[in-house]
Design an enzyme around this catalytic site. Sequence first.
Site, PDB file in Angstrom:
ATOM      1  N   LYS A   1       0.965  -1.127  -0.146  1.00  0.00           N
ATOM      2  CA  LYS A   1       0.087  -0.092  -0.201  1.00  0.00           C
ATOM      3  C   LYS A   1       1.054   1.336   0.065  1.00  0.00           C
ATOM      4  CE  LYS A   1       0.259  -0.110   5.036  1.00  0.00           C
ATOM      5  NZ  LYS A   1      -1.270  -1.062   6.088  1.00  0.00           N
TER       6      LYS A   1
ATOM      7  N   ARG B   1     -10.584  -0.445  14.686  1.00  0.00           N
ATOM      8  CA  ARG B   1     -11.012   0.201  13.413  1.00  0.00           C
ATOM      9  C   ARG B   1     -12.238  -0.382  12.482  1.00  0.00           C
ATOM     10  NH1 ARG B   1      -5.030   1.189  10.362  1.00  0.00           N
ATOM     11  NH2 ARG B   1      -6.089  -1.457   9.672  1.00  0.00           N
TER      12      ARG B   1
ATOM     13  N   HIS C   1      -6.225  -7.851  13.216  1.00  0.00           N
ATOM     14  CA  HIS C   1      -4.920  -6.793  12.914  1.00  0.00           C
ATOM     15  C   HIS C   1      -5.171  -6.274  14.878  1.00  0.00           C
ATOM     16  CE1 HIS C   1      -2.094  -4.245  11.485  1.00  0.00           C
ATOM     17  NE2 HIS C   1      -3.187  -2.674  11.227  1.00  0.00           N
TER      18      HIS C   1
ATOM     19  N   ARG D   1       0.837 -10.686   6.814  1.00  0.00           N
ATOM     20  CA  ARG D   1       0.641  -9.651   6.303  1.00  0.00           C
ATOM     21  C   ARG D   1       1.736  -8.472   6.479  1.00  0.00           C
ATOM     22  NH1 ARG D   1      -3.803  -9.900   8.727  1.00  0.00           N
ATOM     23  NH2 ARG D   1      -3.665  -7.718   9.917  1.00  0.00           N
TER      24      ARG D   1
ATOM     25  N   TYR E   1      13.786  32.168   5.631  1.00  0.00           N
ATOM     26  CA  TYR E   1      12.152  32.817   5.589  1.00  0.00           C
ATOM     27  C   TYR E   1      12.250  32.728   7.267  1.00  0.00           C
ATOM     28  CZ  TYR E   1      10.107  31.185   1.083  1.00  0.00           C
ATOM     29  OH  TYR E   1      10.354  31.027  -0.244  1.00  0.00           O
TER      30      TYR E   1
ATOM     31  N   CYS F   1      12.680  24.868   3.149  1.00  0.00           N
ATOM     32  CA  CYS F   1      11.585  25.341   2.369  1.00  0.00           C
ATOM     33  C   CYS F   1      10.808  24.674   1.342  1.00  0.00           C
ATOM     34  CB  CYS F   1      12.762  26.794   1.520  1.00  0.00           C
ATOM     35  SG  CYS F   1      13.641  27.930   2.328  1.00  0.00           S
ATOM     36  N   MET F   2       9.958  24.901   0.962  1.00  0.00           N
ATOM     37  CA  MET F   2       8.983  24.109   0.184  1.00  0.00           C
ATOM     38  C   MET F   2      10.267  22.857  -1.000  1.00  0.00           C
ATOM     39  SD  MET F   2       6.276  24.078  -2.672  1.00  0.00           S
ATOM     40  CE  MET F   2       4.899  25.450  -1.460  1.00  0.00           C
ATOM     41  N   ASP F   3      10.849  23.661  -0.807  1.00  0.00           N
ATOM     42  CA  ASP F   3      11.875  23.246  -2.658  1.00  0.00           C
ATOM     43  C   ASP F   3      13.214  22.674  -1.710  1.00  0.00           C
ATOM     44  OD1 ASP F   3       9.471  22.735  -3.849  1.00  0.00           O
ATOM     45  OD2 ASP F   3      10.257  24.906  -4.619  1.00  0.00           O
TER      46      ASP F   3
END
Length: 382
Positions: A43, A142, A172, A228, A273, A320-322
Amino acid sequence: MRTKYLGRTARAAVYIHMDRLLHNLRAMKEILPGKTRILAVLKANGYGHGASAIAHVLENEDAVWGYALATAEEAIALRDAGIRKPLMILGYTWEYAYESLIEREIRMAVFREDTLDQLTAAGARVGRNALVHIAVDTGMSRIGIRPDASGTAFVKKAWAAKGIEVEGLFTHFARADEKDLTSAKEQVSRFEQFAETLRNDGMDIPLVHCDNSAGMLVLSHHTKDLVRAGITMYGLKPSDEIDLHRIDLQPVMEFKSHVVCVKTIPAGTPVSYGGTWVADRPTKIATIPVGYADGYPRSLSGKGEVLIRGKRARIVGRVCMDQMMVDVTEIPDASADDEVTLIGRDGSDGITAEELGEKSGRFNYELVCDISERVPRVVLNS
Ligand SMILES: *Cc1c(COP(=O)(O)O)cnc(C)c1O
């Protein structure tokens, strides 16, 4: 070291050491009873490692029964990529997907009565049986039926339903990754008793399974048609509390980048920043073109470390973002195009997903899942 230009992987790349994944799989197989097979949990794009490439490699492994996904879309994508082994969806699936799943022999977790009627109808339309694994709630609260009379009635209905083939029964664990296994053992006993009740009622479900990675490592019990396993296959720890001495796990993922800018700033110069970090001495700063949009946690601002030339460099100022900046004053040779290790080894030192998980207030599972799609996955040694 100055690495040569690496094309699209120069900015950032996740390297998947497929030989280590196979090593982990064999190490798991060694501690499992002979009849037990592995339902490899792929997953969330294989916990960020790349589900399709891994599934293609595991197609040849006898120890692997099939693959577990979280959503219909994840399962359909693998089937349509040519994966032949059984695929199973671990969570709830909505009716819109039933026909597509039945056509592709994709197993679903079921626990709601309305699902049974909808599956019977969808199976009739497709002209094939739906394969289901019944989810039992033994302590996670769950999904799942309760292991009581209402649960037995549900299984009876599913067992008798036209167009439905009950292939599996599973539960689970909520706390198999803790030192104190009292709660996990109670779940095992509720589950085994419930399975026993069903068998006595003539419902001998072929595949009974309860273990995740932690359960596989620490619990010895008999309901082991399948385990699993997710996190251990990727060579990561289910938790800090688990004793891993029985198994040698090797982290499958490395996350690397390259320095794009190196400069020395005078004392008193703020970085990034908000100017939250200010150099208190002349400081050599290296800029790395990776940020929180790549899944590198912003909460590692001022805390995280990377490896450059085998040495640790601390992040200064905000991620920062990038992009982000690190202090390389103590790495005098550091220069543009140097390899940067965000997760993985460089020389004698290494940075683990566990270390970054801990420092960022998250945890290893979340960290690797969150490495974003724009970071290419490169498979090595397959
Ligand atoms: C994610 C998941 C697993 C795998 O857990 P690991 O700790 O990664 O082994 C197993 N079973 C279910 C139902 C899950 O949702």
